[in-house]
Scaffold this motif. Structure first.
Motif, mmCIF file in Angstrom:
data_model
loop_
_atom_site.group_PDB
_atom_site.id
_atom_site.type_symbol
_atom_site.label_atom_id
_atom_site.label_comp_id
_atom_site.label_asym_id
_atom_site.label_seq_id
_atom_site.Cartn_x
_atom_site.Cartn_y
_atom_site.Cartn_z
ATOM 1 N N PRO B 80 0.818 -1.222 0.000
ATOM 2 C CA PRO B 80 0.000 0.000 0.000
ATOM 3 C C PRO B 80 0.848 1.268 0.000
ATOM 4 C CG PRO B 80 -0.031 -1.023 2.167
ATOM 5 C CD PRO B 80 0.713 -1.950 1.285
ATOM 6 N N LYS C 59 -13.941 -3.455 -8.449
ATOM 7 C CA LYS C 59 -14.295 -2.976 -7.107
ATOM 8 C C LYS C 59 -13.868 -4.035 -6.113
ATOM 9 C CE LYS C 59 -18.375 -0.231 -8.255
ATOM 10 N NZ LYS C 59 -19.843 -0.300 -8.190
ATOM 11 N N ILE C 60 -13.202 -3.632 -5.096
ATOM 12 C CA ILE C 60 -12.872 -4.556 -4.017
ATOM 13 C C ILE C 60 -13.575 -4.025 -2.783
ATOM 14 C CG2 ILE C 60 -11.043 -5.482 -2.558
ATOM 15 C CD1 ILE C 60 -9.246 -5.468 -4.967
ATOM 16 N N VAL C 63 -15.494 -0.732 -3.327
ATOM 17 C CA VAL C 63 -14.776 0.511 -3.608
ATOM 18 C C VAL C 63 -13.983 0.342 -4.902
ATOM 19 C CG1 VAL C 63 -13.111 2.175 -2.717
ATOM 20 C CG2 VAL C 63 -14.545 0.871 -1.132
ATOM 21 N N ILE C 65 -11.041 0.591 -7.397
ATOM 22 C CA ILE C 65 -9.629 0.689 -7.011
ATOM 23 C C ILE C 65 -8.820 1.629 -7.891
ATOM 24 C CG2 ILE C 65 -9.618 -1.633 -6.068
ATOM 25 C CD1 ILE C 65 -7.960 -2.374 -8.633
ATOM 26 N N SER C 68 -6.336 4.419 -6.775
ATOM 27 C CA SER C 68 -6.188 4.377 -5.320
ATOM 28 C C SER C 68 -5.063 3.417 -4.955
ATOM 29 C CB SER C 68 -7.511 3.924 -4.707
ATOM 30 O OG SER C 68 -7.288 3.448 -3.407
ATOM 31 N N LYS C 70 -4.538 2.847 -1.267
ATOM 32 C CA LYS C 70 -4.691 2.502 0.150
ATOM 33 C C LYS C 70 -5.323 1.125 0.333
ATOM 34 C CE LYS C 70 -4.660 7.031 2.244
ATOM 35 N NZ LYS C 70 -5.159 8.090 1.344
ATOM 36 N N TYR C 71 -6.197 0.722 -0.654
ATOM 37 C CA TYR C 71 -6.873 -0.573 -0.527
ATOM 38 C C TYR C 71 -5.884 -1.726 -0.459
ATOM 39 C CZ TYR C 71 -5.884 -1.801 -5.364
ATOM 40 O OH TYR C 71 -5.242 -2.138 -6.521
ATOM 41 N N ARG C 72 -4.659 -1.499 -0.928
ATOM 42 C CA ARG C 72 -3.672 -2.579 -0.949
ATOM 43 C C ARG C 72 -3.240 -3.001 0.448
ATOM 44 N NH1 ARG C 72 -1.647 -0.353 -5.978
ATOM 45 N NH2 ARG C 72 -0.060 0.903 -4.967
ATOM 46 N N GLY C 74 -5.179 -4.033 2.427
ATOM 47 C CA GLY C 74 -6.033 -5.183 2.713
ATOM 48 C C GLY C 74 -5.686 -6.396 1.872
ATOM 49 N N CYS C 145 -4.830 -9.845 6.512
ATOM 50 C CA CYS C 145 -5.570 -9.134 5.474
ATOM 51 C C CYS C 145 -6.745 -9.982 4.997
ATOM 52 C CB CYS C 145 -4.678 -8.862 4.273
ATOM 53 S SG CYS C 145 -3.400 -7.704 4.640
#
Lengths: 412, 260, 236
Positions: B80, C59-60, C63, C65, C68, C70-72, C74, C145
């Protein structure tokens, strides 16, 4: 014998017993309130003592031998109306006066102090400010110009004069003066056997020192800095130039020293530092250059036109952009035993002399002579490669132009 | 980003090549100063080395690092962290480690020699600043090449070609065009051509200090304006900055749109 | 929940993803299968944001992706080739990733499980391929995660390590996590996978459980089922 005795009496006897009595005092509030009146009242050989104060006078003529002695603060202000002091008699001494505001004229060379057809004059400790011409020696031999300060504010060459000018004057000594902000600091025309020593000539529009048609002169220990060009020696013979410093004469036509049609000169022990061109040589023959230092100049020596049998020995060439530049393939000059900071050879036999000759002329200097804009490529790798190949097999540069004995350590 | 920078920097600081580079400059500094005993001459030799070698090393090092850290980059990409941070961080890591080697490698011998007592300190600092800029610029250019070329051999080829072009060929073409068009006013052209090549730009910046006497010999008014005043110094510095910023910006732009 | 809608990606002239639609629920082990060049890795990389699709949305957890990053935090990802910066020690690599993610982890426990203890002070360039893969596994399992993506996780592993890996995967599943796996080892897939997604020419060719696949192709063995799937007509 009789005449010698007469001259002896003429000079010494009056000064012997009239020295004290023969003093005329001039001050703004005295009975004698102008210098002109003071000179009028003074007898032959008297001293006119000028007290502190400002005297608004011009066209003052001195027609008898006497001494004009100024106190500190004694100022003659010419109010830009014309010439100030004109000396027309032998054995006149001017000492310690300050002269201001000499008139500017396009037809007459008005000077602060002019000496005309007189001998044995002595001009010392004089300060000249805001002037046209400073000290003008006209057909006047055997005089001395010592320790004067000349500060002009010249802006254009066409309406400014020279600091100290010698015209048809022989055996003159110019020593310890400081000249700045005029056209030529010191100018000599038809002036032979002159000694110019220990002067400082700086920030002048044209030349710090300028010789025209003057022979057998000597200048030594002077400093020429920040002038339009340092020293120009033109159409003269037997000039000895030793121990001078030529610094920071920068600009498109600027040089430390210009030699034009000069024969049989000696240039020894001078320092040329940070000039656009250290020495510009044009049609000069049999000139000997020894023990000079060429430091950080654009071109240390630029040779134009035909120059024969000149010799450069024992000089230091340090960090100049170009050491020597030629505009022809011909070379009749000798370079021997100099130190070149760019020399990259070796000295295997340890005799202090490089085993490989040095070629001071770069191909790049030719290219720059032809297309001046290429100067911007100075010190680029491409140029270094080209210069190197030219050094290996000269095509454009004179192939006999080498220093066969480049020394390994710089001379002190 | 700072974390990536830190790890790239530490990684490089431990690599053999950083030492080689550092030791090379250290030795060069000592040899120049203590065998020659002449700061002015050392500064001139250094200039030649800086404008030729620093771009070469920056390019090669940059491209090598990019290709060698491909897997590392992919590892980071799955984390991230924004891409901009990954690439800027790596770039700054490489560029700063090279700059570090350069400045300390050359700085130490000069300081030991007593540079602070010498009046060459300004020339010397200018050299180091220019060297640092060249490192930043050529590392960024190398990153650009690497990011646009998956094929390592091609990438290396382009990188070496880029250096060769900037360091040598460009000046050759420049000279030829000056000589061919010598009847025309060339002031503006020469200055523009100089500004468009960071190697020439750096060289000119140093020339302004070392060879100002010669540069002022030329009659052109534009030249005079450029060399005779501080304008030259300011414009050159701004151009160097642009030369740094633009490739870095393009690197980030391409990296953001690239598939891994 | 992962939702992929009309995903297109072209590499040069090669249409790798050709309007791929996919919905995956939460929890369970999903194997992504398909012949070489069918777009498995590209799909995974799209999910990770490493490959940017030409068209389509992902969408993960509801949301999108795109753009973006920040989702990573997770996602745990295990890349196919375990190659790391060679100068770095194993310990430092772990520390670095932990430092970068700033999440709670169980690196120590996992490292012990895979017997990495004696290797922690070694530089990564000195490790064998298998050991590197173990490091890779630890890296991808150390954070807690909801989504795990494993690209060919079995490469170079010794049998003992393989068993531990399988245990790990099951353990994650039991915690309700989603595990995406690509693998060429059908035995492994048959053993762990709940659901199979078969990709062909950039589209979903089959999605369902292993049993459904076997039933559909009338094969008892997954390997043969996979071999048969392309031979059978599309609607079979």
């Amino acid at each position: 014998m009789k005449s010698v005795l007469l001259i002896f009496l003429f000079f010494l006897l009056p000064s012997g017993w009239t020295q004290v009595a023969g003093q005329v005092e001039v001050c703004p509030d005295c009975a004698v309130s102008t210098i002109k009146k003071g000179i009028e009242k003074a007898g032959v050989g008297d001293t006119v003592l000028i007290r502190k104060g400002t005297y608004l006078e011009y066209n003052i003529a001195v027609e008898k031998p006497l001494t004009l002695l100024g106190e500190p603060g004694a100022v003659i202000d010419g109010q830009d109306k014309g010439e100030i002091l004109r000396i027309l008699a032998d054995s006149v001494t001017v000492d310690g006066i300050e002269i201001r505001n000499v008139g500017t004229s396009y037809t007459t060379d008005w000077a602060a102090i002019r000496v005309v057809k007189s001998e044995y004059y002595r001009i010392e400790h004089v300060t000249l400010k805001n002037l046209f011409f400073g000290i003008y020696l006209e057909r006047s031999d055997n005089g001395k110009v010592l320790n004067n300060t000349i500060i002009g504010d010249a802006k254009d060459e066409y309406n400014s004069g020279n600091g100290i000018q010698l015209w048809y004057s022989k055996h003159v000594e110019v020593r310890g003066n400081h000249v700045q902000g005029v056209r030529d600091g010191i100018y000599l025309e038809f002036a032979d056997e002159v000694v110019i020593a220990d002067n400082v000539s700086t920030k002048n529009l044209r030349y710090g020192l300028h010789f025209m048609f003057s022979n057998n002169d000597r200048y030594t220990g002077n400093t020429f800095e920040n002038n339009g060009a340092g020293v120009a020696v033109m159409f003269s013979r037997n000039i000895s130039m030793t121990g001078n410093t030529f610094r920071k004469n920068w600009g498109s036509a600027a040089f430390g020293l210009l030699l034009k049609e000069i024969n049989d000169a000696e240039i020894r022990g001078n320092t040329f530092e940070e000039n656009t061109v250290g020495i510009n040589i044009d049609g000069s023959n049999r000139v000997v250059y020894t023990d000079n230092h060429f430091i950080k100049n654009g071109w240390a020596v630029k040779v134009l036109g035909a120059c024969y049998t000149n010799s450069f020995r024992n000089n230091n060439f340090l960090y100049n952009s170009f050491d020597i530049s030629y505009n022809s393939k011909m070379n009749d000059n000798v370079f021997d035993g100099n130190y070149w900071s760019e020399y990259t050879g070796y000295d295997l036999d340890k005799d202090g002399i490089g085993d490989v000759p040095y070629r001071p002329v770069k191909l790049f200097s030719y290219i720059v002579n032809r297309t001046p804009e290429t100067i911007i490529l100075l010190r680029s790798l491409f140029m270094d490669i080209i210069d190197f190949s030219e050094k290996v097999s000269p095509i454009f540069t004179p192939d006999n132009l080498v220093d066969a004995n480049p020394i390994m350590k710089r001379r002190q | 980003m700072l974390k990536i920078l830190k790890y790239s920097f530490y990684d490089l600081m431990r690599s053999r090549w950083s030492y080689v580079y550092f030791l090379f400059y250290l030795m060069l500094g000592f040899v120049l100063l203590f065998l020659n005993n002449d700061v002015s001459k050392a500064v001139i030799t250094l200039m030649n080395i800086i404008i030729v070698l620093v771009p070469l090393i920056g390019t090669i090092f940059g491209i090598m690092y990019c290709y060698n850290s491909k897997e590392f980059t992919e590892l980071l990409l799955a984390q991230p962290i924004p891409r901009r941070s990954i690439f800027l961080g790596q770039y700054l890591g490489v560029a700063s480690s090279l700059t570090f080697s350069l400045i300390f490698g050359l700085g130490i011998p000069f300081v030991l020699y007593g540079l602070f007592m010498s009046d060459a300190i300004f020339d010397f600092s200018l050299l180091l600043v220019t060297g640092a800029f060249l490192t930043l610029i050529f590392t960024a250019l190398a990153f650009n090449i690497a990011i646009s070329n998956e094929n390592r051999i091609m990438g290396f080829g382009y990188a070496v070609l880029l250096w060769l072009f900037m360091a040598v060929i460009y000046d050759g073409l420049f000279l030829i065009s000056l000589v061919i068009f010598e009847e025309y006013p060339l002031d503006n052209f020469s200055i523009a051509a100089t500004l468009l090549n960071p190697v020439d730009l750096s060289r000119t910046l140093i020339l302004l200090k070392l060879d100002i006497s010669a540069l002022l010999g030329y009659t052109g008014a534009v030249f005079k304006q450029f060399f005779g005043t501080n304008a030259g110094l300011v414009i050159s510095a701004v151009m160097l900055l642009l030369w740094t910023i633009f490739p870095v910006w393009r690197m980030v732009y391409v990296a953001k749109r690239k598939d891994f | 929940m992962i939702e992929v809608n009309g995903l297109f990606k072209k590499f040069g002239k090669n249409q790798v993803l050709d309007g791929l639609d996919l919905v995956m629920g939460d929890g369970g082990i999903i194997a992504i299968l398909g012949p070489n060049g069918s777009g498995k890795t590209t799909l995974i990389k799209c999910l990770l944001g490493m490959v940017i699709p030409d068209k389509g949305t992902i969408k993960i957890g509801d949301v999108p992706i795109r753009g973006s990053w920040k989702y990573r935090s997770g996602i745990n990802y295990m890349p196919q080739i375990a190659d790391f910066p060679g100068n770095v020690k194993v310990r430092e690599l772990f520390d670095m990733i932990r430092d970068l993610r700033q999440q709670p982890d169980r690196q120590q426990e996992l490292a012990e499980l895979f017997g990495l203890g004696p290797h922690l002070q070694k530089r990564l360039s000195t490790l064998s391929g298998g050991t590197k893969q173990k490091v890779n596994i630890v890296l991808s399992f150390m954070f807690d995660c909801p989504l795990l993506i494993l690209d060919e996780p079995t490469t170079g592993l010794d049998p003992a390590a393989l068993i531990r890996l399988k245990e790990l995967i099951r353990e994650e599943k039991s915690r309700g996590k989603t595990v995406l796996i690509t693998s060429h080892i059908m035995e492994f897939v048959a053993e762990v996978a709940d659901e199979v997604i078969y990709l062909l020419e950039g589209r979903i060719y089959f999605q369902g459980t292993v049993d459904e696949l076997k039933k559909k192709t009338r094969q008892n063995n997954l390997e043969h089922a996979i071999a048969a799937i392309t031979a059978t007509p599309e609607n079979a």
